[in-house]
Design a protein around this motif. Structure first.
Motif, PDB file in Angstrom:
ATOM      1  N   THR A  40       0.872  -1.170   0.000  1.00  9.03           N
ATOM      2  CA  THR A  40       0.000   0.000   0.000  1.00  9.03           C
ATOM      3  C   THR A  40       0.906   1.216   0.000  1.00  9.03           C
ATOM      4  OG1 THR A  40      -1.728  -1.124   1.285  1.00  9.03           O
ATOM      5  CG2 THR A  40      -1.757   1.290   1.284  1.00  9.03           C
ATOM      6  N   TYR A  41       0.752   2.077  -0.992  1.00 13.67           N
ATOM      7  CA  TYR A  41       1.510   3.325  -1.036  1.00 13.67           C
ATOM      8  C   TYR A  41       0.527   4.480  -1.069  1.00 13.67           C
ATOM      9  CZ  TYR A  41       6.010   1.192  -1.270  1.00 13.67           C
ATOM     10  OH  TYR A  41       7.140   0.498  -0.923  1.00 13.67           O
ATOM     11  N   LEU A  42       0.798   5.471  -0.234  1.00  9.69           N
ATOM     12  CA  LEU A  42      -0.084   6.622  -0.086  1.00  9.69           C
ATOM     13  C   LEU A  42       0.637   7.908  -0.418  1.00  9.69           C
ATOM     14  CD1 LEU A  42      -1.620   5.622   3.363  1.00  9.69           C
ATOM     15  CD2 LEU A  42      -2.631   5.280   1.091  1.00  9.69           C
ATOM     16  N   ALA A  43      -0.126   8.887  -0.888  1.00  5.24           N
ATOM     17  CA  ALA A  43       0.391  10.221  -1.176  1.00  5.24           C
ATOM     18  C   ALA A  43      -0.346  11.222  -0.304  1.00  5.24           C
ATOM     19  CB  ALA A  43       0.179  10.570  -2.646  1.00  5.24           C
ATOM     20  N   ALA A  44       0.388  12.167   0.251  1.00  2.93           N
ATOM     21  CA  ALA A  44      -0.213  13.278   0.988  1.00  2.93           C
ATOM     22  C   ALA A  44      -0.114  14.511   0.106  1.00  2.93           C
ATOM     23  CB  ALA A  44       0.521  13.511   2.301  1.00  2.93           C
ATOM     24  N   GLU A  45      -1.216  15.223   0.005  1.00  4.39           N
ATOM     25  CA  GLU A  45      -1.257  16.432  -0.819  1.00  4.39           C
ATOM     26  C   GLU A  45      -1.651  17.632   0.025  1.00  4.39           C
ATOM     27  OE1 GLU A  45      -2.477  15.071  -5.284  1.00  4.39           O
ATOM     28  OE2 GLU A  45      -4.112  15.481  -3.891  1.00  4.39           O
ATOM     29  N   VAL A  46      -1.093  18.775  -0.338  1.00  5.90           N
ATOM     30  CA  VAL A  46      -1.508  20.064   0.204  1.00  5.90           C
ATOM     31  C   VAL A  46      -1.762  20.961  -0.995  1.00  5.90           C
ATOM     32  CG1 VAL A  46      -0.798  22.088   1.537  1.00  5.90           C
ATOM     33  CG2 VAL A  46      -0.195  19.795   2.352  1.00  5.90           C
ATOM     34  N   ASP A  47      -2.970  21.479  -1.088  1.00 10.28           N
ATOM     35  CA  ASP A  47      -3.360  22.335  -2.213  1.00 10.28           C
ATOM     36  C   ASP A  47      -3.056  21.684  -3.562  1.00 10.28           C
ATOM     37  OD1 ASP A  47      -4.243  24.312  -0.417  1.00 10.28           O
ATOM     38  OD2 ASP A  47      -2.242  25.209  -0.331  1.00 10.28           O
ATOM     39  N   GLY A  48      -3.319  20.371  -3.655  1.00 16.56           N
ATOM     40  CA  GLY A  48      -3.129  19.646  -4.898  1.00 16.56           C
ATOM     41  C   GLY A  48      -1.698  19.270  -5.223  1.00 16.56           C
ATOM     42  N   GLU A  49      -0.764  19.584  -4.333  1.00 18.09           N
ATOM     43  CA  GLU A  49       0.651  19.280  -4.561  1.00 18.09           C
ATOM     44  C   GLU A  49       1.072  18.117  -3.669  1.00 18.09           C
ATOM     45  OE1 GLU A  49       5.029  21.398  -4.053  1.00 18.09           O
ATOM     46  OE2 GLU A  49       3.228  22.552  -3.636  1.00 18.09           O
ATOM     47  N   LEU A  50       1.728  17.107  -4.259  1.00 17.59           N
ATOM     48  CA  LEU A  50       2.230  15.977  -3.492  1.00 17.59           C
ATOM     49  C   LEU A  50       3.353  16.461  -2.582  1.00 17.59           C
ATOM     50  CD1 LEU A  50       2.740  12.410  -4.740  1.00 17.59           C
ATOM     51  CD2 LEU A  50       4.415  13.448  -3.245  1.00 17.59           C
ATOM     52  N   VAL A  51       3.170  16.288  -1.276  1.00 15.10           N
ATOM     53  CA  VAL A  51       4.158  16.770  -0.310  1.00 15.10           C
ATOM     54  C   VAL A  51       4.733  15.652   0.545  1.00 15.10           C
ATOM     55  CG1 VAL A  51       3.183  19.097  -0.238  1.00 15.10           C
ATOM     56  CG2 VAL A  51       2.399  17.371   1.409  1.00 15.10           C
ATOM     57  N   GLY A  52       4.194  14.445   0.397  1.00 18.75           N
ATOM     58  CA  GLY A  52       4.705  13.324   1.167  1.00 18.75           C
ATOM     59  C   GLY A  52       4.170  12.020   0.632  1.00 18.75           C
ATOM     60  N   TYR A  53       4.828  10.941   0.993  1.00 15.09           N
ATOM     61  CA  TYR A  53       4.436   9.615   0.542  1.00 15.09           C
ATOM     62  C   TYR A  53       4.900   8.599   1.574  1.00 15.09           C
ATOM     63  CZ  TYR A  53       9.309   9.533  -0.811  1.00 15.09           C
ATOM     64  OH  TYR A  53      10.672   9.608  -0.778  1.00 15.09           O
ATOM     65  N   ALA A  54       4.243   7.451   1.568  1.00 10.10           N
ATOM     66  CA  ALA A  54       4.611   6.401   2.510  1.00 10.10           C
ATOM     67  C   ALA A  54       4.152   5.061   1.963  1.00 10.10           C
ATOM     68  CB  ALA A  54       3.963   6.667   3.867  1.00 10.10           C
ATOM     69  N   GLY A  55       4.831   4.005   2.391  1.00  7.70           N
ATOM     70  CA  GLY A  55       4.481   2.686   1.916  1.00  7.70           C
ATOM     71  C   GLY A  55       4.512   1.636   3.008  1.00  7.70           C
ATOM     72  N   LEU A  56       3.666   0.620   2.820  1.00 12.33           N
ATOM     73  CA  LEU A  56       3.526  -0.480   3.765  1.00 12.33           C
ATOM     74  C   LEU A  56       3.525  -1.794   2.996  1.00 12.33           C
ATOM     75  CD1 LEU A  56       2.629  -0.971   6.884  1.00 12.33           C
ATOM     76  CD2 LEU A  56       0.393  -1.411   5.868  1.00 12.33           C
ATOM     77  N   ARG A  57       4.204  -2.778   3.539  1.00 10.78           N
ATOM     78  CA  ARG A  57       4.167  -4.138   3.015  1.00 10.78           C
ATOM     79  C   ARG A  57       3.503  -5.000   4.074  1.00 10.78           C
ATOM     80  NH1 ARG A  57       5.779  -8.911   4.008  1.00 10.78           N
ATOM     81  NH2 ARG A  57       6.990  -8.256   5.792  1.00 10.78           N
ATOM     82  N   SER A  58       2.573  -5.843   3.645  1.00 11.61           N
ATOM     83  CA  SER A  58       1.904  -6.724   4.595  1.00 11.61           C
ATOM     84  C   SER A  58       1.738  -8.109   4.009  1.00 11.61           C
ATOM     85  CB  SER A  58       0.533  -6.168   4.974  1.00 11.61           C
ATOM     86  OG  SER A  58      -0.124  -7.061   5.850  1.00 11.61           O
ATOM     87  N   ASP A  59       1.913  -9.102   4.860  1.00 11.74           N
ATOM     88  CA  ASP A  59       1.703 -10.490   4.444  1.00 11.74           C
ATOM     89  C   ASP A  59       0.442 -11.071   5.073  1.00 11.74           C
ATOM     90  OD1 ASP A  59       2.335 -10.998   7.098  1.00 11.74           O
ATOM     91  OD2 ASP A  59       4.232 -12.013   6.658  1.00 11.74           O
ATOM     92  N   GLY A  60      -0.357 -10.232   5.714  1.00  9.09           N
ATOM     93  CA  GLY A  60      -1.578 -10.690   6.355  1.00  9.09           C
ATOM     94  C   GLY A  60      -1.418 -10.971   7.835  1.00  9.09           C
ATOM     95  N   HIS A  61      -0.176 -11.093   8.297  1.00  8.91           N
ATOM     96  CA  HIS A  61       0.082 -11.303   9.726  1.00  8.91           C
ATOM     97  C   HIS A  61       0.882 -10.151  10.308  1.00  8.91           C
ATOM     98  CE1 HIS A  61      -1.465 -15.374   9.548  1.00  8.91           C
ATOM     99  NE2 HIS A  61      -0.744 -15.555   8.462  1.00  8.91           N
ATOM    100  N   ASP A  62       1.924  -9.780   9.597  1.00 14.28           N
ATOM    101  CA  ASP A  62       2.799  -8.696  10.009  1.00 14.28           C
ATOM    102  C   ASP A  62       2.862  -7.668   8.891  1.00 14.28           C
ATOM    103  OD1 ASP A  62       3.478 -10.051  12.389  1.00 14.28           O
ATOM    104  OD2 ASP A  62       5.066 -11.155  11.353  1.00 14.28           O
ATOM    105  N   ALA A  63       3.331  -6.480   9.233  1.00 11.86           N
ATOM    106  CA  ALA A  63       3.486  -5.424   8.236  1.00 11.86           C
ATOM    107  C   ALA A  63       4.816  -4.725   8.475  1.00 11.86           C
ATOM    108  CB  ALA A  63       2.329  -4.432   8.320  1.00 11.86           C
ATOM    109  N   ASP A  64       5.341  -4.138   7.414  1.00  9.45           N
ATOM    110  CA  ASP A  64       6.586  -3.377   7.482  1.00  9.45           C
ATOM    111  C   ASP A  64       6.360  -2.005   6.866  1.00  9.45           C
ATOM    112  OD1 ASP A  64       8.743  -5.425   8.304  1.00  9.45           O
ATOM    113  OD2 ASP A  64       7.668  -6.435   6.675  1.00  9.45           O
ATOM    114  N   VAL A  65       6.782  -0.968   7.570  1.00  9.48           N
ATOM    115  CA  VAL A  65       6.808   0.362   6.984  1.00  9.48           C
ATOM    116  C   VAL A  65       7.997   0.364   6.035  1.00  9.48           C
ATOM    117  CG1 VAL A  65       7.149   2.827   7.411  1.00  9.48           C
ATOM    118  CG2 VAL A  65       5.729   1.471   8.978  1.00  9.48           C
TER     119      VAL A  65
END
Length: 149
Positions: A40-65
């Motif tokens: 899962t990768y997410l984008a954060a926007e301010v006034d329509g401009e991408l200002v941040g992003y983050a990602g998560l990996r999950s196998d259904g039991h554990d997750a990693d940032v």
């Protein structure tokens, strides 16, 4: 907050270089990550401009940032925290019991952010980031869920 998409990669690639220098992910890695299962990768926007992003990996039991990046001018203003909380929400949605991450030991603001969200230090990986040590951290989502008001 919205899903990160391939059309965002010019901006993300620039931010990667600005934020992580020689440790920045290549465009090929970014494309691969966006299409990988359990991501899962997410984008954060301010006034329509991408200002941040983050990602998560999950196998259904554990997750990693996998990554969290915020435009330098907006660091310390809650963008990173919003992204981390959204990743944690996603980890809960997919049934993860715990979330892991690595963070440079010399990145005080990020370490503080993760600690304030309930992550605990597990250990130290010597030389993990181009010769700089990393803290390994873990958040037990089950314990956090039962202790939240």
């Amino acid at each position: 907050m919205r899903p990160l998409v391939v059309a965002d990669l010019d901006v993300v690639e620039h931010l990667e270089k600005e934020l992580f220098g020689p440790e920045a992910w290549s465009r090929a890695t970014l494309v691969e990550e966006l299409g990988a299962p359990g991501r899962t990768y997410l984008a954060a926007e301010v006034d329509g401009e991408l200002v941040g992003y983050a990602g998560l990996r999950s196998d259904g039991h554990d997750a990693d940032v996998m990554t969290v990046g915020t435009r330098t001018a907006l660091q310390g203003r809650g963008v990173g925290r919003t992204l981390v909380r959204a990743l944690l929400d996603r980890a809960r949605e997919v049934g993860a019991r715990q979330v892991f991450l690595e963070v440079r030991v010399d990145n005080g603001p990020a370490v503080h952010l993760y600690e304030s969200e309930g992550f605990e230090h597990m250990g130290r990986r010597r030389g993990y980031y181009q010769g700089i040590d990393a803290w390994t951290m873990r958040l037990d989502l089950r314990a956090r869920a039962t202790s939240d008001p």
